[in-house]
Design a protein around this motif. Structure first.
Motif, PDB file in Angstrom:
ATOM      1  N   VAL A 172      18.825  36.625  49.118  1.00  0.00           N
ATOM      2  CA  VAL A 172      19.589  35.486  48.451  1.00  0.00           C
ATOM      3  C   VAL A 172      20.659  36.106  47.524  1.00  0.00           C
ATOM      4  CG1 VAL A 172      19.619  33.652  46.603  1.00  0.00           C
ATOM      5  CG2 VAL A 172      17.700  33.736  48.501  1.00  0.00           C
ATOM      6  N   GLY A 173      20.538  37.156  46.999  1.00  0.00           N
ATOM      7  CA  GLY A 173      21.324  37.921  45.979  1.00  0.00           C
ATOM      8  C   GLY A 173      22.628  38.492  46.766  1.00  0.00           C
ATOM      9  N   VAL A 174      22.508  38.808  47.968  1.00  0.00           N
ATOM     10  CA  VAL A 174      23.360  39.425  48.740  1.00  0.00           C
ATOM     11  C   VAL A 174      24.915  38.618  48.777  1.00  0.00           C
ATOM     12  CG1 VAL A 174      24.487  39.825  51.206  1.00  0.00           C
ATOM     13  CG2 VAL A 174      22.315  40.630  50.509  1.00  0.00           C
ATOM     14  N   GLU A 175      24.777  37.170  48.927  1.00  0.00           N
ATOM     15  CA  GLU A 175      25.849  36.336  48.966  1.00  0.00           C
ATOM     16  C   GLU A 175      26.554  36.196  47.551  1.00  0.00           C
ATOM     17  OE1 GLU A 175      28.969  34.584  50.727  1.00  0.00           O
ATOM     18  OE2 GLU A 175      27.397  35.576  51.846  1.00  0.00           O
ATOM     19  N   VAL A 176      25.542  36.035  46.673  1.00  0.00           N
ATOM     20  CA  VAL A 176      25.801  35.928  45.438  1.00  0.00           C
ATOM     21  C   VAL A 176      26.845  37.106  44.884  1.00  0.00           C
ATOM     22  CG1 VAL A 176      25.293  35.582  42.872  1.00  0.00           C
ATOM     23  CG2 VAL A 176      23.948  34.557  44.880  1.00  0.00           C
ATOM     24  N   VAL A 177      26.328  38.257  45.094  1.00  0.00           N
ATOM     25  CA  VAL A 177      27.194  39.448  44.704  1.00  0.00           C
ATOM     26  C   VAL A 177      28.671  39.594  45.295  1.00  0.00           C
ATOM     27  CG1 VAL A 177      27.223  42.011  44.966  1.00  0.00           C
ATOM     28  CG2 VAL A 177      25.004  40.763  44.037  1.00  0.00           C
ATOM     29  N   LEU A 178      28.577  38.987  46.571  1.00  0.00           N
ATOM     30  CA  LEU A 178      29.706  39.013  47.402  1.00  0.00           C
ATOM     31  C   LEU A 178      30.741  38.020  46.846  1.00  0.00           C
ATOM     32  CD1 LEU A 178      28.598  39.661  51.088  1.00  0.00           C
ATOM     33  CD2 LEU A 178      29.611  41.499  49.650  1.00  0.00           C
ATOM     34  N   GLN A 179      30.262  36.954  46.666  1.00  0.00           N
ATOM     35  CA  GLN A 179      31.076  35.928  46.068  1.00  0.00           C
ATOM     36  C   GLN A 179      31.566  36.369  44.413  1.00  0.00           C
ATOM     37  OE1 GLN A 179      28.664  32.088  46.022  1.00  0.00           O
ATOM     38  NE2 GLN A 179      28.760  32.164  48.274  1.00  0.00           N
ATOM     39  N   THR A 180      30.796  36.600  43.833  1.00  0.00           N
ATOM     40  CA  THR A 180      31.016  37.327  42.483  1.00  0.00           C
ATOM     41  C   THR A 180      32.084  38.257  42.674  1.00  0.00           C
ATOM     42  OG1 THR A 180      28.853  37.048  41.389  1.00  0.00           O
ATOM     43  CG2 THR A 180      30.126  38.435  40.243  1.00  0.00           C
ATOM     44  N   LEU A 181      32.223  39.374  43.466  1.00  0.00           N
ATOM     45  CA  LEU A 181      33.034  40.231  43.571  1.00  0.00           C
ATOM     46  C   LEU A 181      34.450  39.652  43.916  1.00  0.00           C
ATOM     47  CD1 LEU A 181      31.140  43.114  45.343  1.00  0.00           C
ATOM     48  CD2 LEU A 181      31.833  42.889  42.716  1.00  0.00           C
ATOM     49  N   ASP A 182      34.419  38.777  44.778  1.00  0.00           N
ATOM     50  CA  ASP A 182      35.758  38.172  45.506  1.00  0.00           C
ATOM     51  C   ASP A 182      36.121  37.237  44.347  1.00  0.00           C
ATOM     52  OD1 ASP A 182      37.417  37.218  47.863  1.00  0.00           O
ATOM     53  OD2 ASP A 182      36.404  35.179  47.119  1.00  0.00           O
ATOM     54  N   GLY A 183      35.437  36.486  43.359  1.00  0.00           N
ATOM     55  CA  GLY A 183      35.870  35.742  42.520  1.00  0.00           C
ATOM     56  C   GLY A 183      36.483  36.408  41.339  1.00  0.00           C
ATOM     57  N   LEU A 184      35.961  37.720  40.986  1.00  0.00           N
ATOM     58  CA  LEU A 184      36.505  38.474  39.976  1.00  0.00           C
ATOM     59  C   LEU A 184      37.817  39.241  40.472  1.00  0.00           C
ATOM     60  CD1 LEU A 184      33.374  40.468  38.831  1.00  0.00           C
ATOM     61  CD2 LEU A 184      34.606  38.878  37.555  1.00  0.00           C
ATOM     62  N   ALA A 185      37.797  39.720  41.982  1.00  0.00           N
ATOM     63  CA  ALA A 185      39.176  40.159  42.264  1.00  0.00           C
ATOM     64  C   ALA A 185      40.250  39.236  42.476  1.00  0.00           C
ATOM     65  CB  ALA A 185      38.875  40.424  43.646  1.00  0.00           C
ATOM     66  N   LYS A 186      39.950  37.839  42.629  1.00  0.00           N
ATOM     67  CA  LYS A 186      41.007  36.631  42.559  1.00  0.00           C
ATOM     68  C   LYS A 186      41.283  36.194  41.352  1.00  0.00           C
ATOM     69  CE  LYS A 186      39.833  35.264  47.286  1.00  0.00           C
ATOM     70  NZ  LYS A 186      39.287  34.134  48.328  1.00  0.00           N
ATOM     71  N   GLY A 187      40.502  36.543  40.372  1.00  0.00           N
ATOM     72  CA  GLY A 187      40.787  35.892  38.964  1.00  0.00           C
ATOM     73  C   GLY A 187      40.074  34.593  38.835  1.00  0.00           C
ATOM     74  N   THR A 188      39.448  34.028  39.754  1.00  0.00           N
ATOM     75  CA  THR A 188      39.122  32.655  39.900  1.00  0.00           C
ATOM     76  C   THR A 188      37.695  32.464  38.984  1.00  0.00           C
ATOM     77  OG1 THR A 188      38.047  32.794  41.904  1.00  0.00           O
ATOM     78  CG2 THR A 188      40.268  32.026  41.679  1.00  0.00           C
ATOM     79  N   LEU A 189      37.094  33.750  38.649  1.00  0.00           N
ATOM     80  CA  LEU A 189      35.687  33.578  38.181  1.00  0.00           C
ATOM     81  C   LEU A 189      35.808  34.407  36.685  1.00  0.00           C
ATOM     82  CD1 LEU A 189      32.601  33.083  38.685  1.00  0.00           C
ATOM     83  CD2 LEU A 189      32.544  35.353  39.408  1.00  0.00           C
ATOM     84  N   THR A 190      35.119  33.413  35.551  1.00  0.00           N
ATOM     85  CA  THR A 190      35.086  33.817  34.267  1.00  0.00           C
ATOM     86  C   THR A 190      33.568  33.685  33.889  1.00  0.00           C
ATOM     87  OG1 THR A 190      35.699  31.669  33.525  1.00  0.00           O
ATOM     88  CG2 THR A 190      37.359  33.468  33.631  1.00  0.00           C
ATOM     89  N   GLY A 191      33.034  34.377  33.003  1.00  0.00           N
ATOM     90  CA  GLY A 191      31.627  34.585  32.460  1.00  0.00           C
ATOM     91  C   GLY A 191      31.393  33.291  31.757  1.00  0.00           C
ATOM     92  N   ARG A 192      30.280  32.927  31.462  1.00  0.00           N
ATOM     93  CA  ARG A 192      29.850  32.020  30.624  1.00  0.00           C
ATOM     94  C   ARG A 192      28.651  32.425  29.844  1.00  0.00           C
ATOM     95  NH1 ARG A 192      27.279  30.314  35.104  1.00  0.00           N
ATOM     96  NH2 ARG A 192      25.292  29.308  35.032  1.00  0.00           N
TER      97      ARG A 192
END
Length: 311
Positions: A172-192
């Motif tokens: 399950v963690g695999v896709e979450v990590v890949l999405q996290t890296l993608d969001g960070l690279a695109k600047g669309t993901l910020t922490g809460r």
């Protein structure tokens, strides 16, 4: 991204494989040193190291990180975009937290802020949770206290063991990590930020955690702990002054009244009383120094007498 990957056990292997297959550059893998294990105490290579060497990656296995100046120089020379931390088993020092531009990204085996600590998967099962998941977060100086990035939830079945859940969550963690890296690279993901008032702890397991303690735990509570703690520290008690291991068990609905710890086999199964007049079936047991046996076979082979108790 250019990454440094920190991980040790099998749980971290699917993530490392997926990151590589997605085209990210893993410039360095940090994993714990080879350790002696088994009866022959032969050196065991961490699963992450095995995969890293198969893929031709550079691997370092420092005993200590905080004061390792050579390692610090190596990481500063790499200048990674992010450091991925998946079940590494080491505290990440401040200088390492501050190094990459996207921070140190941790894949944690719980729905934070629940079950911060070394054994989140085991404790979630042991506490009878019906849902868990994984969370990516930015590590900070606290114990799993950093800002959360993404999470994925999955149910926990009533008979699911922590061992089974480890395997599920690692994938399950695999896709979450890949999405996290993608969001960070695109600047669309910020922490809460986490709600620290809702935090619970999942400390490192000890042998004492495996004690049945049927005077204070119902059959369901004992069963949940066994599901969470098998194979280690498992579930154990004392019989005839010797360590008594329970390898398989389940709650019973038999119409009997037994005091906590009292054994009975009148139904054709080995039963033991637990708190609140509940019952456990001991499906497979083992007395210290003896072979594993089905519960009812144990009764016959050891010629148990009426009124026997587990302590």
């Amino acid at each position: 991204m250019k990454l440094v990957f920190c991980g040790t056990p099998e749980f971290a292997v699917p993530t490392l494989r997926a990151v590589l297959d997605a085209g990210h550059e893993v410039a360095l893998v940090l994993t714990q040193p080879d350790r002696p294990a088994g009866r022959k105490m032969e050196l065991q290579v961490p699963p992450v190291k095995r995969l890293a060497l198969q893929r031709g990656l550079r691997v370092l296995q420092p005993e200590r990180i905080k004061s390792d100046q050579e390692l610090r120089g190596t990481l500063e020379g790499i200048q990674p975009d992010a450091i991925l931390v998946v079940a590494y088993g080491r505290i990440i020092p401040g200088w390492m937290l501050e190094l990459p531009r996207f921070g140190n990204i941790n894949l944690h085996g719980s729905l934070l802020p629940k079950y911060r600590g070394a054994a989140p998967i085991q404790w979630a099962v042991a506490k009878g949770e019906t849902e868990t998941g994984v969370t990516t977060m930015r590590l900070d100086a606290g114990l799993d206290t950093g800002d959360m990035l993404l999470e994925e939830r999955i149910p926990i079945g009533p008979d699911t063991t922590a061992t089974e859940l480890f395997a599920q969550l690692s994938h399950v963690g695999v896709e979450v990590v890949l999405q996290t890296l993608d969001g960070l690279a695109k600047g669309t993901l910020t922490g809460r930020p986490q709600n620290h008032d809702e935090a619970t702890l999942a400390p490192l397991l000890t042998r004492e955690d495996g004690k049945l303690d049927l005077a204070h735990r119902t059959a369901q509570e004992a069963y949940n702990r066994w599901r969470g703690f098998y194979p280690w520290p498992g579930a154990h008690a004392t019989l005839h002054g010797k360590r008594f291991l329970v390898h398989r068990m389940h709650p019973s609905s038999a119409d009997l009244k037994l005091v906590p710890g009292e054994l009975d086999w009148s139904t054709g199964e080995l039963l033991v009383g637990a708190a609140e007049e509940t019952l456990l079936v001991l499906d497979e047991v083992q007395l210290e120094g003896k072979p594993r046996l089905a519960g009812i076979n144990f009764v016959r082979d050891f010629q148990l007498h009426a009124g026997e108790h587990l302590d």
